[in-house]
Motif scaffolding. Structure first.
Motif, PDB file in Angstrom:
ATOM      1  N   GLY A 178      55.727  50.747  38.813  1.00 19.57           N
ATOM      2  CA  GLY A 178      55.804  49.885  39.982  1.00 19.57           C
ATOM      3  C   GLY A 178      57.241  49.407  40.147  1.00 19.57           C
ATOM      4  N   PRO A 179      57.481  48.465  41.066  1.00 13.39           N
ATOM      5  CA  PRO A 179      58.861  48.011  41.298  1.00 13.39           C
ATOM      6  C   PRO A 179      59.523  47.430  40.056  1.00 13.39           C
ATOM      7  CG  PRO A 179      57.259  46.651  42.501  1.00 13.39           C
ATOM      8  CD  PRO A 179      56.534  47.847  42.012  1.00 13.39           C
ATOM      9  N   VAL A 180      58.778  46.671  39.242  1.00 12.48           N
ATOM     10  CA  VAL A 180      59.378  46.101  38.032  1.00 12.48           C
ATOM     11  C   VAL A 180      59.661  47.198  37.015  1.00 12.48           C
ATOM     12  CG1 VAL A 180      58.953  44.586  36.051  1.00 12.48           C
ATOM     13  CG2 VAL A 180      58.460  43.786  38.359  1.00 12.48           C
ATOM     14  N   GLY A 181      58.729  48.123  36.838  1.00 16.13           N
ATOM     15  CA  GLY A 181      58.946  49.212  35.905  1.00 16.13           C
ATOM     16  C   GLY A 181      60.151  50.060  36.283  1.00 16.13           C
ATOM     17  N   ILE A 182      60.281  50.382  37.555  1.00 15.03           N
ATOM     18  CA  ILE A 182      61.415  51.210  37.996  1.00 15.03           C
ATOM     19  C   ILE A 182      62.723  50.441  37.846  1.00 15.03           C
ATOM     20  CG2 ILE A 182      62.477  52.343  39.979  1.00 15.03           C
ATOM     21  CD1 ILE A 182      59.681  53.156  40.901  1.00 15.03           C
ATOM     22  N   LEU A 317      63.804  51.017  46.731  1.00 16.29           N
ATOM     23  CA  LEU A 317      62.487  50.505  46.353  1.00 16.29           C
ATOM     24  C   LEU A 317      61.791  49.778  47.494  1.00 16.29           C
ATOM     25  CD1 LEU A 317      63.277  49.091  42.790  1.00 16.29           C
ATOM     26  CD2 LEU A 317      62.143  51.228  43.361  1.00 16.29           C
ATOM     27  N   ILE A 318      62.559  49.358  48.494  1.00 13.93           N
ATOM     28  CA  ILE A 318      61.984  48.617  49.619  1.00 13.93           C
ATOM     29  C   ILE A 318      61.414  49.631  50.606  1.00 13.93           C
ATOM     30  CG2 ILE A 318      62.382  46.913  51.433  1.00 13.93           C
ATOM     31  CD1 ILE A 318      64.865  46.008  49.765  1.00 13.93           C
ATOM     32  N   THR A 319      60.107  49.828  50.540  1.00 16.28           N
ATOM     33  CA  THR A 319      59.466  50.883  51.326  1.00 16.28           C
ATOM     34  C   THR A 319      58.804  50.380  52.602  1.00 16.28           C
ATOM     35  OG1 THR A 319      57.467  50.592  49.984  1.00 16.28           O
ATOM     36  CG2 THR A 319      59.029  52.310  49.295  1.00 16.28           C
ATOM     37  N   HIS A 320      58.468  49.087  52.640  1.00 16.39           N
ATOM     38  CA  HIS A 320      57.760  48.540  53.802  1.00 16.39           C
ATOM     39  C   HIS A 320      58.388  47.203  54.194  1.00 16.39           C
ATOM     40  CE1 HIS A 320      54.932  51.506  52.380  1.00 16.39           C
ATOM     41  NE2 HIS A 320      54.091  51.284  53.375  1.00 16.39           N
ATOM     42  N   ARG A 321      58.539  46.998  55.510  1.00 16.60           N
ATOM     43  CA  ARG A 321      59.133  45.766  56.024  1.00 16.60           C
ATOM     44  C   ARG A 321      58.246  45.169  57.104  1.00 16.60           C
ATOM     45  NH1 ARG A 321      63.266  49.275  54.763  1.00 16.60           N
ATOM     46  NH2 ARG A 321      65.056  48.339  53.646  1.00 16.60           N
ATOM     47  N   PHE A 322      58.106  43.852  57.076  1.00 18.28           N
ATOM     48  CA  PHE A 322      57.326  43.127  58.078  1.00 18.28           C
ATOM     49  C   PHE A 322      58.075  41.860  58.456  1.00 18.28           C
ATOM     50  CE2 PHE A 322      54.342  45.665  55.673  1.00 18.28           C
ATOM     51  CZ  PHE A 322      53.409  46.102  56.599  1.00 18.28           C
ATOM     52  N   LYS A 343      57.927  48.253  47.125  1.00 22.80           N
ATOM     53  CA  LYS A 343      58.214  46.850  47.359  1.00 22.80           C
ATOM     54  C   LYS A 343      58.078  46.562  48.854  1.00 22.80           C
ATOM     55  CE  LYS A 343      59.231  43.911  45.134  1.00 22.80           C
ATOM     56  NZ  LYS A 343      58.455  42.769  44.598  1.00 22.80           N
ATOM     57  N   VAL A 344      57.263  45.557  49.161  1.00 21.11           N
ATOM     58  CA  VAL A 344      57.066  45.125  50.544  1.00 21.11           C
ATOM     59  C   VAL A 344      57.925  43.894  50.785  1.00 21.11           C
ATOM     60  CG1 VAL A 344      55.417  44.240  52.225  1.00 21.11           C
ATOM     61  CG2 VAL A 344      54.729  46.065  50.645  1.00 21.11           C
TER      62      VAL A 344
END
Length: 348
Positions: A178-182, A317-322, A343-344
């Motif tokens: 996940g984001p922390v692991g990567i 890592l930032i794959t989604h933005r809202f 990461k959202v």
């Protein structure tokens, strides 16, 4: 026209609402911030999905969010190192600063620490927010507000690598892509690890880990922890010196104990069950040190330096933005494994 403040308020399980709240004013040694970006963390998802995270339970409505960056809009009395217009990364845990643990530099363990979005303390997923000025760190001009929000989870990884003793030539196992692991993989490589193997059950995340610098990736397909430890050893060519458990899986923790070389370290960054069944006697006879991580201490400057130097790049890592108005959709994407989210990010 007076400024209006909108916040994402969690009322209970699956009950996140956008509400207008008062614009907070900074007090002594505080700054008011116009929030820039806020990332969604696994703990945020647990509060939203289950109403609790570990021993912390939601009992009253709470503003969610703790991975944040912002721009200083007002400065309270006593603040000298920040000015209106400064862009900052927000370290969300503010300790008492006077207890024995704080004075020893272990302020993350302070019993009086007030941490954003940990009940009953409100978080910072809002348009305006007030925070202790000494826990706001200036962002270099080269870093974006989104990167500023990523300093928080990156600090977790810096601290985890420090706890494990990752150094030049270390061979490292990371459980969970996940984001922390990567990011833990990235930090380990920046610190000089000669080889990093990362495991997960998800092919998409493993592919991301490989593309971002992992030397080896392994898909977990067995519940036989001892057998998996053997595969890890074969893959790395030796037992790992350090295992960083980032998945929150009890099985991964057990695998790490089996895999780690005698005299090595297993660091619990993820959160599994409250009382996991692990081969503790095996750990003792191998003299494997099992170390906990509770957030971080004195790691924000190091994390910002890693980003500024380019040794760690979190942007992929930032794959989604809202935007803030779509916070519920953001949480749904972060929770849904089929969304492909790593990461959202919510831009306020």
């Amino acid at each position: 026209m007076a400024a209006r403040n909108l916040a994402a308020v969690l009322h209970g399980k699956d009950d996140l609402r956008l509400e207008e709240i008062a614009v907070p004013e900074p007090g002594e040694n505080e700054v008011q911030l116009s929030m820039g970006s806020v990332g969604i963390c696994g703990s945020d998802i647990k509060y939203w999905a289950y109403g609790q995270c570990g021993r912390f339970k939601l009992t009253d409505p709470m503003i969610i969010g703790h991975e944040g960056s912002g721009v200083v809009t007002k400065v309270g009395p006593g603040v000298k190192h920040l000015a209106v217009g400064d862009r900052v990364a927000i370290e969300p845990g503010v300790p008492c600063r006077t207890c024995e643990l704080c004075k020893e530099g272990k302020y993350n363990l302070c019993p009086e620490v007030r941490f954003c979005a940990t009940p009953p303390i409100d978080g910072n997923l809002s348009r305006f927010y007030v925070h202790a000025a000494d826990f706001c760190f200036k962002l270099p001009d080269t870093l974006s507000m989104e990167e500023g929000a990523m300093v928080e989870p990156l600090a977790v990884c810096v601290y985890g690598c420090q706890r494990g003793g990752v150094t030049l030539g270390s061979r490292v196992l990371i459980c969970g892509a996940g984001p922390v692991g990567i990011m833990a993989m990235m930090v380990a490589k920046a610190l000089g690890a000669s080889a990093v193997c990362i495991t997960d059950i998800d092919n998409t995340r493993l592919s991301a880990a490989r593309s971002l610098g992992a030397d080896h990736v392994l898909k977990v397909t067995t519940g036989d922890c001892e057998a998996l430890a053997g595969v890890i050893q074969d893959t790395l060519g030796c037992h790992p010196h350090v295992t960083l458990e980032c998945s929150g899986s009890d099985q991964s923790l057990t695998t790490g104990i089996h895999a780690t070389r005698p005299g090595g370290s297993v660091v619990l960054i993820g959160r599994g069950s409250m009382q996991p069944a692990i081969p503790i006697v095996l750990a003792a006879t191998k003299e494997v040190d099992i170390k906990g991580v509770f957030r971080y201490a004195n790691c924000y400057p190091k994390a910002i330096s890693l980003l500024e130097s380019g040794k760690v790049d979190v942007k992929p890592l930032i794959t989604h933005r809202f935007n803030l108005m779509d916070s519920v959709k953001a949480f749904e994407a972060a929770k849904d494994r089929n969304s492909g989210a790593i990461k959202v990010m919510i831009n306020c």
